[in-house]
Design a protein around this motif. Structure first.
Motif, PDB file in Angstrom:
ATOM      1  N   ALA A 105       0.834  -1.210   0.000  1.00 27.91           N
ATOM      2  CA  ALA A 105       0.000   0.000   0.000  1.00 27.91           C
ATOM      3  C   ALA A 105       0.866   1.256   0.000  1.00 27.91           C
ATOM      4  CB  ALA A 105      -0.934  -0.012   1.209  1.00 27.91           C
ATOM      5  N   GLY A 106       1.905   1.259   0.807  1.00 22.02           N
ATOM      6  CA  GLY A 106       2.801   2.416   0.861  1.00 22.02           C
ATOM      7  C   GLY A 106       3.545   2.630  -0.440  1.00 22.02           C
ATOM      8  N   THR A 107       4.035   1.540  -1.016  1.00 22.41           N
ATOM      9  CA  THR A 107       4.775   1.644  -2.282  1.00 22.41           C
ATOM     10  C   THR A 107       3.876   2.134  -3.414  1.00 22.41           C
ATOM     11  OG1 THR A 107       6.227  -0.158  -1.567  1.00 22.41           O
ATOM     12  CG2 THR A 107       6.215   0.362  -3.920  1.00 22.41           C
ATOM     13  N   VAL A 108       2.693   1.572  -3.508  1.00 22.43           N
ATOM     14  CA  VAL A 108       1.758   1.998  -4.562  1.00 22.43           C
ATOM     15  C   VAL A 108       1.370   3.463  -4.369  1.00 22.43           C
ATOM     16  CG1 VAL A 108      -0.565   1.646  -5.503  1.00 22.43           C
ATOM     17  CG2 VAL A 108       0.895  -0.320  -5.037  1.00 22.43           C
ATOM     18  N   SER A 109       1.143   3.870  -3.122  1.00 19.68           N
ATOM     19  CA  SER A 109       0.787   5.272  -2.847  1.00 19.68           C
ATOM     20  C   SER A 109       1.900   6.213  -3.274  1.00 19.68           C
ATOM     21  CB  SER A 109       0.484   5.460  -1.361  1.00 19.68           C
ATOM     22  OG  SER A 109      -0.637   4.709  -0.993  1.00 19.68           O
ATOM     23  N   LEU A 110       3.133   5.838  -2.995  1.00 23.18           N
ATOM     24  CA  LEU A 110       4.269   6.680  -3.411  1.00 23.18           C
ATOM     25  C   LEU A 110       4.429   6.680  -4.928  1.00 23.18           C
ATOM     26  CD1 LEU A 110       6.894   5.933  -0.633  1.00 23.18           C
ATOM     27  CD2 LEU A 110       5.510   7.993  -0.951  1.00 23.18           C
ATOM     28  N   CYS A 111       4.139   5.567  -5.569  1.00 22.27           N
ATOM     29  CA  CYS A 111       4.177   5.526  -7.039  1.00 22.27           C
ATOM     30  C   CYS A 111       3.110   6.447  -7.626  1.00 22.27           C
ATOM     31  CB  CYS A 111       3.988   4.103  -7.544  1.00 22.27           C
ATOM     32  SG  CYS A 111       5.419   3.054  -7.253  1.00 22.27           S
ATOM     33  N   ILE A 112       1.936   6.460  -7.010  1.00 19.32           N
ATOM     34  CA  ILE A 112       0.873   7.368  -7.458  1.00 19.32           C
ATOM     35  C   ILE A 112       1.322   8.815  -7.316  1.00 19.32           C
ATOM     36  CG2 ILE A 112      -1.434   8.247  -6.839  1.00 19.32           C
ATOM     37  CD1 ILE A 112      -2.223   5.299  -6.345  1.00 19.32           C
ATOM     38  N   LEU A 113       2.026   9.117  -6.230  1.00 17.29           N
ATOM     39  CA  LEU A 113       2.561  10.469  -6.030  1.00 17.29           C
ATOM     40  C   LEU A 113       3.551  10.829  -7.136  1.00 17.29           C
ATOM     41  CD1 LEU A 113       2.705  12.964  -4.168  1.00 17.29           C
ATOM     42  CD2 LEU A 113       4.590  11.824  -2.994  1.00 17.29           C
ATOM     43  N   GLY A 114       4.433   9.894  -7.464  1.00 18.51           N
ATOM     44  CA  GLY A 114       5.398  10.128  -8.542  1.00 18.51           C
ATOM     45  C   GLY A 114       4.708  10.354  -9.877  1.00 18.51           C
ATOM     46  N   ILE A 115       3.699   9.561 -10.160  1.00 15.52           N
ATOM     47  CA  ILE A 115       2.949   9.723 -11.411  1.00 15.52           C
ATOM     48  C   ILE A 115       2.240  11.075 -11.427  1.00 15.52           C
ATOM     49  CG2 ILE A 115       0.960   8.843 -12.716  1.00 15.52           C
ATOM     50  CD1 ILE A 115       1.856   6.011 -11.756  1.00 15.52           C
ATOM     51  N   TYR A 116       1.672  11.471 -10.283  1.00 15.86           N
ATOM     52  CA  TYR A 116       0.996  12.774 -10.207  1.00 15.86           C
ATOM     53  C   TYR A 116       1.961  13.903 -10.554  1.00 15.86           C
ATOM     54  CZ  TYR A 116      -0.977  17.041  -8.382  1.00 15.86           C
ATOM     55  OH  TYR A 116      -1.408  18.331  -8.278  1.00 15.86           O
ATOM     56  N   TYR A 117       3.153  13.894  -9.943  1.00 16.11           N
ATOM     57  CA  TYR A 117       4.113  14.969 -10.220  1.00 16.11           C
ATOM     58  C   TYR A 117       4.641  14.905 -11.653  1.00 16.11           C
ATOM     59  CZ  TYR A 117       4.032  16.927  -5.565  1.00 16.11           C
ATOM     60  OH  TYR A 117       3.638  17.556  -4.412  1.00 16.11           O
ATOM     61  N   LEU A 118       4.729  13.722 -12.227  1.00 18.67           N
ATOM     62  CA  LEU A 118       5.109  13.601 -13.639  1.00 18.67           C
ATOM     63  C   LEU A 118       4.045  14.235 -14.527  1.00 18.67           C
ATOM     64  CD1 LEU A 118       7.002  12.496 -15.842  1.00 18.67           C
ATOM     65  CD2 LEU A 118       5.666  10.372 -15.754  1.00 18.67           C
ATOM     66  N   VAL A 119       2.773  13.936 -14.255  1.00 17.60           N
ATOM     67  CA  VAL A 119       1.673  14.528 -15.030  1.00 17.60           C
ATOM     68  C   VAL A 119       1.662  16.044 -14.846  1.00 17.60           C
ATOM     69  CG1 VAL A 119      -0.851  14.681 -15.204  1.00 17.60           C
ATOM     70  CG2 VAL A 119       0.255  12.446 -15.051  1.00 17.60           C
ATOM     71  N   LEU A 120       1.882  16.501 -13.628  1.00 17.65           N
ATOM     72  CA  LEU A 120       1.949  17.938 -13.356  1.00 17.65           C
ATOM     73  C   LEU A 120       3.073  18.582 -14.166  1.00 17.65           C
ATOM     74  CD1 LEU A 120       0.401  19.866 -11.413  1.00 17.65           C
ATOM     75  CD2 LEU A 120       2.317  19.610  -9.851  1.00 17.65           C
ATOM     76  N   TYR A 121       4.216  17.908 -14.244  1.00 18.79           N
ATOM     77  CA  TYR A 121       5.345  18.404 -15.025  1.00 18.79           C
ATOM     78  C   TYR A 121       5.006  18.447 -16.510  1.00 18.79           C
ATOM     79  CZ  TYR A 121       9.965  18.659 -17.135  1.00 18.79           C
ATOM     80  OH  TYR A 121      11.045  19.036 -17.900  1.00 18.79           O
ATOM     81  N   LEU A 122       4.338  17.408 -17.007  1.00 25.79           N
ATOM     82  CA  LEU A 122       3.995  17.355 -18.428  1.00 25.79           C
ATOM     83  C   LEU A 122       2.986  18.437 -18.822  1.00 25.79           C
ATOM     84  CD1 LEU A 122       3.776  13.492 -18.928  1.00 25.79           C
ATOM     85  CD2 LEU A 122       5.608  15.032 -19.666  1.00 25.79           C
ATOM     86  N   PHE A 123       2.130  18.835 -17.876  1.00 25.37           N
ATOM     87  CA  PHE A 123       1.128  19.861 -18.151  1.00 25.37           C
ATOM     88  C   PHE A 123       1.534  21.228 -17.602  1.00 25.37           C
ATOM     89  CE2 PHE A 123      -1.396  16.030 -18.680  1.00 25.37           C
ATOM     90  CZ  PHE A 123      -2.122  16.334 -19.821  1.00 25.37           C
ATOM     91  N   ARG A 124       2.827  21.444 -17.379  1.00 21.40           N
ATOM     92  CA  ARG A 124       3.295  22.698 -16.790  1.00 21.40           C
ATOM     93  C   ARG A 124       2.990  23.915 -17.659  1.00 21.40           C
ATOM     94  NH1 ARG A 124       7.546  20.021 -18.842  1.00 21.40           N
ATOM     95  NH2 ARG A 124       9.051  21.132 -20.116  1.00 21.40           N
ATOM     96  N   SER A 125       3.003  23.753 -18.977  1.00 22.71           N
ATOM     97  CA  SER A 125       2.719  24.905 -19.837  1.00 22.71           C
ATOM     98  C   SER A 125       1.248  25.308 -19.723  1.00 22.71           C
ATOM     99  CB  SER A 125       3.096  24.617 -21.284  1.00 22.71           C
ATOM    100  OG  SER A 125       2.334  23.541 -21.779  1.00 22.71           O
ATOM    101  N   LYS A 126       0.369  24.332 -19.606  1.00 18.06           N
ATOM    102  CA  LYS A 126      -1.061  24.631 -19.425  1.00 18.06           C
ATOM    103  C   LYS A 126      -1.295  25.288 -18.064  1.00 18.06           C
ATOM    104  CE  LYS A 126      -5.640  22.413 -19.579  1.00 18.06           C
ATOM    105  NZ  LYS A 126      -6.296  23.629 -19.473  1.00 18.06           N
TER     106      LYS A 126
END
Length: 140
Positions: A105-126
């Motif tokens: 559960a902890g590992t998956v939650s941290l992976c979700i956090l990493g994916i969230y920040y990756l998506v945030l980075y990809l949409f930084r121009s928007k």
């Protein structure tokens, strides 16, 4: 508060329609009620790129003031801190309730956090079009 967040800054570079400024964290931040949320409390200087059609009128080293609406600041805090916290907490609770082991559960939650920040980075121009900073010269 009057609904506007302001910071004194110094122009570091002017390129086309953008002005890069260095925001100076001064003693005024100590009395600000949202200082811990905007991130200015963690370091003395922040670099910020402000898009403006008046960019050619600014010079390197010039003292300026950068400002944004308080709503924009709250939106930035939401995307940077609150939403990722809620995602991690929700994922953790759901996984623990469905019988997953704590390590999984902890590992998956941290992976979700990493994916969230990756998506945030990809949409930084928007996002940069939604969270708008304005710049003005200081009368010295």
């Amino acid at each position: 508060m009057n609904g506007i967040i302001t910071h004194p800054a110094k122009v570091t570079k002017v390129t086309g329609a953008t002005v890069e400024v260095k925001i100076l964290a001064e003693s005024a931040c100590a009395s600000c009620r949202v200082r811990n949320k905007c991130g200015m409390g963690e370091s003395r200087e922040k670099l910020l790129v402000v898009e403006t059609p008046e960019a050619p009128f600014f010079e390197e080293g010039e003292a300026v003031e950068v400002h944004t609406d308080q709503v924009m600041g709250l939106k930035a805090v939401f995307f940077a801190y609150m939403l990722p916290f809620l995602l991690v907490l929700t994922a953790l609770l759901i996984l623990l309730q469905t019988g997953s082991r704590e390590v999984v559960a902890g590992t998956v939650s941290l992976c979700i956090l990493g994916i969230y920040y990756l998506v945030l980075y990809l949409f930084r121009s928007k996002l940069s079009k939604e969270i708008v900073f304005k710049i003005k010269k200081l009368n010295t």
